[in-house]
Design an enzyme around this catalytic site. Structure first.
Site, PDB file in Angstrom:
ATOM      1  N   TYR A   1      29.822  39.783  30.872  1.00 23.21           N
ATOM      2  CA  TYR A   1      29.985  40.103  32.086  1.00 23.21           C
ATOM      3  C   TYR A   1      31.694  40.421  32.209  1.00 23.21           C
ATOM      4  CZ  TYR A   1      31.608  38.902  36.944  1.00 23.21           C
ATOM      5  OH  TYR A   1      32.108  38.784  38.293  1.00 23.21           O
TER       6      TYR A   1
ATOM      7  N   ASP B   1      37.234  42.746  25.715  1.00 17.96           N
ATOM      8  CA  ASP B   1      37.519  41.757  27.134  1.00 17.96           C
ATOM      9  C   ASP B   1      37.707  40.341  26.928  1.00 17.96           C
ATOM     10  OD1 ASP B   1      37.547  40.634  29.483  1.00 17.96           O
ATOM     11  OD2 ASP B   1      35.607  41.292  30.281  1.00 17.96           O
TER      12      ASP B   1
ATOM     13  N   LYS C   1      42.599  34.767  33.724  1.00 22.13           N
ATOM     14  CA  LYS C   1      42.348  33.487  33.413  1.00 22.13           C
ATOM     15  C   LYS C   1      43.344  32.586  32.951  1.00 22.13           C
ATOM     16  CE  LYS C   1      37.322  33.761  34.056  1.00 22.13           C
ATOM     17  NZ  LYS C   1      36.292  34.907  33.566  1.00 22.13           N
TER      18      LYS C   1
HETATM   19  C1  LIG Z   1      35.951  36.135  34.527  1.00 25.42           C
HETATM   20  C2  LIG Z   1      35.715  37.206  33.616  1.00 25.42           C
HETATM   21  C3  LIG Z   1      36.075  38.536  34.451  1.00 25.42           C
HETATM   22  C4  LIG Z   1      36.456  38.872  35.756  1.00 25.42           C
HETATM   23  O1  LIG Z   1      37.649  38.238  35.853  1.00 25.42           O
HETATM   24  P1  LIG Z   1      38.042  37.984  37.399  1.00 25.42           P
HETATM   25  O2  LIG Z   1      39.184  37.606  37.452  1.00 25.42           O
HETATM   26  O3  LIG Z   1      36.936  36.871  37.970  1.00 25.42           O
HETATM   27  O4  LIG Z   1      37.809  39.385  38.243  1.00 25.42           O
HETATM   28  C5  LIG Z   1      36.079  39.715  33.320  1.00 25.42           C
HETATM   29  N1  LIG Z   1      35.562  39.551  32.022  1.00 25.42           N
HETATM   30  C6  LIG Z   1      35.439  38.409  31.565  1.00 25.42           C
HETATM   31  C7  LIG Z   1      34.960  38.176  29.970  1.00 25.42           C
HETATM   32  C8  LIG Z   1      35.504  37.089  32.334  1.00 25.42           C
HETATM   33  O5  LIG Z   1      35.037  35.886  31.727  1.00 25.42           O
END
Ligand SMILES: *Cc1c(COP(=O)(O)O)cnc(C)c1O
Length: 442
Positions: free
Chosen positions: A153, A248, A276
């Site tokens: 994701y 990511d 995060k």
């Molecule tokens: C949470 C997450 C996102 C998206 O971040 P948001 O702040 O919710 O838009 C993208 N990549 C990874 C790996 C994530 O865990």
């Protein structure tokens, strides 16, 4: 999905009332799908406040928090240094639309911790970070296709929603209505941990692939670490074929080590995305990487990217204070706490005779009801996910807040203390027994 037999659910009347009220004005009653408890059933708990490792809901119930706002709260909730920094920043003004010194400090902190990152652009969410990184990769290479992995994701970016794990997995959606063929047709979705598939994709589309985007370690289909050599192989293939590698680290960054997953395997993305933990719990995220690539961004270069609230002084203060407070003792505590949690879960499930895997991606933890380690999305989906609602609700009814989905990682904080682990230890045998008693149709 039904309530767990034998569980004595704590009072949730006020949460139920608020969920009804929310559902009248907010789609599904929540502002992010997994919060609705859709895949585990029952009433989502509305939170009144949180401190340390404890969430308190509007009915006055306390829970040991094992989701940590889905990652950010490594220090625990309402950490005094972070709250103080936020209050001081707010007193000085909430947003200027002009640059500030603290933005430089946050960028310098990221560059200092992650050696593969030379320049950083601040944004407001992980979604924006990955969306912008993909645009930049396309702008830099002049190519259109992108490679992503099933079960990874990267936020709700149109082109990245195909087989995206997280909430989509929870709700059984392969992708989302509203994403057009044009937006998804340039996205090649491959199985995670399958380098041969990546090799074949490069061979089938010579000179067309702008980037490969991967979670540095997958956490959105549950914790599924890259197999030895997978990230290294992606690095080599991208270099050989002139594509950019986007790591990511929105979930892993500054959580699994002070330098994120990069601190564990040293594989350098050309671009890396963060969110995060670096936000301290406020809306802030970032993407960064090689200076020659980042210099293609406006106003230095032609690839447009912007944000009214980007680099917001209060969010930046929260992020900086969090990263400052996250010293080696915090990372040591995260490792200890993840190991202790994993042992408690594994011992209880073993004693209950349920086939299971407790998996780690750094300090992210997952429980899969499977008899072999899960290495990709197909295997995650093939596990006995129908055992999870009973497991989850038994924990919740005993004051332990686990992720309300079989496809999400569990997150520890450094604030978990002996009392929290005592409560977890007392709750897991009953939860394991409930998982053992579950049936596919229950
Ligand atoms: C949470 C997450 C996102 C998206 O971040 P948001 O702040 O919710 O838009 C993208 N990549 C990874 C790996 C994530 O865990």
């Amino acid at each position: 999905m039904t309530a767990t037999p034998g569980a004595h659910a704590p009072a949730s009347a006020r949460s139920a009332q608020l969920f009804d009220r929310a559902s009248a004005v907010i789609p599904g009653g929540v502002n992010s799908p997994v919060r609705a408890f859709g895949s585990v059933g029952g009433t989502p708990r509305f939170i009144a406040s949180a401190r340390g490792c404890t969430l308190t809901d509007v009915d006055g119930n306390d829970y040991v928090d094992l989701i940590c706002s889905w990652g950010p709260m490594i220090l625990g909730h309402a950490h005094p240094a972070v709250v103080d920094a936020v209050q001081r920043a707010a007193t000085g003004g909430l947003s200027f639309g002009a640059p500030t010194e603290s933005e430089i400090e946050l960028a310098e902190t990221i560059v200092d911790r992650v050696a593969s990152v030379e320049k950083v652009r601040l944004v407001n969410s992980g979604t924006e970070a990955t969306m912008s990184a993909v645009r930049l990769a396309r702008g830099f290479t002049g190519r259109t296709k992108i490679v992503k992995f099933a079960g990874c994701y990267h936020g709700h970016v149109d082109a990245l929603l195909a087989e995206a794990g997280s909430g989509l997995a929870t709700f059984g959606l392969p992708t989302s209505p509203g994403v057009t063929g044009a937006q998804s047709s340039d996205t090649l979705v491959l199985p995670y941990n399958d380098l041969a598939a990546v090799e074949q994709a490069f061979a089938a589309h010579p000179g067309e692939i702008a980037c490969v985007i991967t979670e540095a370690a997958a956490g959105n289909m549950g914790a599924v670490p890259p197999l030895p050599g997978f990230n290294e192989g992606l690095r080599r293939l991208c270099t050989d074929h002139g594509a950019l590698l986007i790591m990511d680290e929105v979930m892993t960054g500054f959580r699994v080590s002070r330098s994120g997953w990069y601190g564990l395997d040293g594989v350098a993305g050309d671009l890396t995305t963060f969110g995060k933990v670096m936000s301290g719990g406020l809306p802030a995220a970032a993407f960064g990487g090689r200076a020659d690539v980042m210099n293609h961004l406006a106003p230095a270069g032609p690839v447009y990217q912007a944000g009214t609230l980007s680099g917001n002084p209060v969010a930046v203060a929260a992020g900086l204070a969090s990263l400052k407070a996250a010293d080696q003792s915090v990372y040591d505590a995260l490792e200890r706490n993840a190991a202790t949690l994993g042992t408690l879960l594994g011992d209880a499930l073993h004693a209950a005779g349920v086939r299971h895997q407790v998996q780690f991606a750094g300090t992210m933890v997952s429980v899969f009801f499977a008899d072999r380690p899960v290495t990709n999305y197909a295997e995650a989906k093939a596990s006995d996910t129908w055992r999870y609602p009973a497991f989850f609700h038994t924990l919740l009814s005993r004051g332990v807040y686990a992720p309300p989905s079989a496809f999400e990682a569990w997150f520890v904080s450094a604030a978990l203390d002996d009392a929290a682990f005592d409560r977890i230890a007392q709750a897991v045998p009953a939860a394991a027994a409930a998982a053992a008693a579950a049936t596919p149709s229950s």
